[in-house]
Design an enzyme around this catalytic site. Structure first.
Site, PDB file in Angstrom:
ATOM      1  N   PHE A  18      18.238  43.577  91.269  1.00 46.98           N
ATOM      2  CA  PHE A  18      17.348  43.504  92.428  1.00 46.98           C
ATOM      3  C   PHE A  18      17.308  44.826  93.205  1.00 46.98           C
ATOM      4  O   PHE A  18      16.237  45.311  93.562  1.00 46.98           O
ATOM      5  CB  PHE A  18      17.790  42.368  93.352  1.00 46.98           C
ATOM      6  N   GLU A 173      26.753  24.652  91.926  1.00 46.67           N
ATOM      7  CA  GLU A 173      25.507  24.426  91.202  1.00 46.67           C
ATOM      8  C   GLU A 173      25.770  24.059  89.742  1.00 46.67           C
ATOM      9  O   GLU A 173      25.109  23.173  89.187  1.00 46.67           O
ATOM     10  CB  GLU A 173      24.633  25.679  91.309  1.00 46.67           C
TER      11      GLU A 173
END
Length: 459
Positions: A18, A173
């Site tokens: 990113f 998650e």
């Protein structure tokens, strides 16, 4: 034109994550020559990598070729491995050569940390790359396939036990997704086993899951996980991981699939920058995001230790890396224009952790606490917004809609060589030291190194 371009200041970006990607995009009008170096040819949307590991998405849904993304910005992309930086000569050292720079943006990210117990990596999987995700998916699906053919009840129970170490966002998650796979997605697929008998065990060294979140959201996350059938063990330190399971002090947990989400450390490239690093190997940068004593070198993303005005560190999350990449370019342009650089200020839009189907917890703008379906919708919107490319956004939306409506997992493909039945049958559940040595592997001691000092998640 080539001569003119060669005379422009040369900006080298290390890493196509990113931070590096956003820096490259903002440099397109900066009047410089840009080269990006990465050992992979693609940008990876890492926040959704766990969904590749748990068979909801395919790698192509969350990854895109760097050349296709940056070609129009006239960025040269080199597929190479960076081994270090020679700050005196202003050269990037590659495994197969060198690359000179005028300005350097280092965004090489982080990798797994086993807190000095590197031998554990042979028997557990972290989640940082596409290759990691595919291997985790392979091991998880193969565990059910092997259990289907296993006549011994103890061995079958070990095959259907999944241990996840670290209850940060990544661990939470993964645990929620694995619980849904066993209880919903695979239900009715096997004849000799009931996938709902699988145990998903989440192990956390601190006193609660999601330890960086507010306590009420941590409690809500634990309640939802336990409702999905996840066994949550907090305040539990791992003392050893081997081929047959996990040791937690005197207790041994027989588990053939162990996933590591307990810690990360910065890329080893940081060691060559000539500054003192923090415990996680990050570079303490100036407020302007430069390396102290080297205004021509910027460090962004997970590799950078950036302190905010209140003394807290900027979290290692994707939005922070994006903002840092953009700000590094701003200060680079100001240097070229002979202007003073500006300090970086992080705008915290929020952090979320999704827990299974239709449920998440999160904090928006540092104040607004959310949980349940509303938080899940916010998480979905944020991730779709930041996905690169229309195709990826559409593919992920369609796969999510399918998974939400049917509990189905569209990417349940096992890759790699299939295990042979005789290999599985010969190996004992608890091999002795003698048999381990005979197989060419030294016996593991009861406790490797010191206790794990911290079990925060890598997400």
């Amino acid at each position: 034109m080539n001569t003119t371009r060669e005379n422009l200041p040369h900006v080298v970006i290390l890493g196509g994550g990113f931070g590096g990607l956003y820096a490259a995009r903002y440099l397109r009008k900066a009047g410089v020559r840009v080269t990006m170096v990465d050992r992979h040819n693609h940008h990876l949307f890492q926040p959704l990598l766990y969904q590749v590991a748990t068979a909801t998405l395919s790698p192509s849904d969350i990854a895109a070729p760097l050349r296709a993304m940056l070609g129009r910005n006239h960025v040269q992309v080199l597929l190479a491995e960076v081994t270090g930086v020679d700050t005196a000569r202003k050269h990037v050292l590659l495994a197969d050569g060198e690359l000179a720079y005028d300005f350097l943006i280092v965004a090489t990210g982080a990798t797994h940390s086993y807190f000095g117990n590197d031998a554990w990596s042979r028997h557990s999987m972290g989640l940082k790359t596409v290759e990691d995700a595919l291997e985790i998916r392979r091991r998880v699906l193969l565990a059910f396939e092997q259990a289907e053919r296993e006549p011994d009840p103890e061995r079958r129970r070990a095959l259907l036990t999944f241990a996840i170490i670290g209850a940060g966002p990544t661990g939470v998650e993964l645990a929620g997704a694995l619980a849904e796979i066993s209880r919903n997605s695979l239900s009715g697929d096997f004849q000799n086993i009931d996938p709902r008998d699988a145990r998903v065990i989440l192990i956390e060294g601190m006193d609660r899951v999601l330890p960086t979140y507010p306590e009420n959201l941590s409690a809500e996350a634990r309640r939802v996980l336990e409702g999905l059938g996840v066994e949550v063990r907090t305040g539990t330190r791992v003392t050893n991981i081997d081929a047959v399971g996990v040791d937690m002090g005197p207790e041994h947990l027989a588990a053939r699939t162990v996933l590591w989400a307990a810690g990360v450390e910065a890329s080893p490239v940081a060691r060559s920058l000539g500054v003192t690093l923090d415990r996680a190997g990050r570079v303490p940068v100036t407020p302007e995001l430069t390396v102290p004593g080297h205004p021509d070198i910027f460090v962004v993303g997970d590799l950078a230790l950036v302190n905010q005005e209140d003394g807290s560190a900027v979290p290692g999350v994707a939005p922070a890396a994006m903002q840092e990449g953009k700000h590094a370019v701003l200060n680079l342009q100001r240097q070229l224009a002979g202007q003073p650089m500006q300090p970086f200020r992080y705008w915290d839009r929020g952090t979320y952790a999704v827990i299974g189907r239709g449920h998440a917890v999160g904090v928006a703008f540092r104040r607004v606490k959310q949980s349940g379906f509303v938080a899940w919708l916010a998480w979905l919107f944020i991730h779709i917004t930041f996905l690169i490319g229309f195709r990826s956004k559409l593919a992920v939306l369609l796969n999510w809609a399918y998974a939400y409506l049917t509990f189905g997992r569209s990417a349940r493909i096992i890759t790699g060589p299939a295990p042979r039945l005789e290999e599985r049958s010969v190996q004992p559940l608890l091999p002795s030291a003698k048999s381990a040595v005979a197989d060419g592997e030294p016996p593991a001691p009861d406790v490797l190194g010191s206790l794990v000092p911290d079990s925060r998640g890598a997400g």
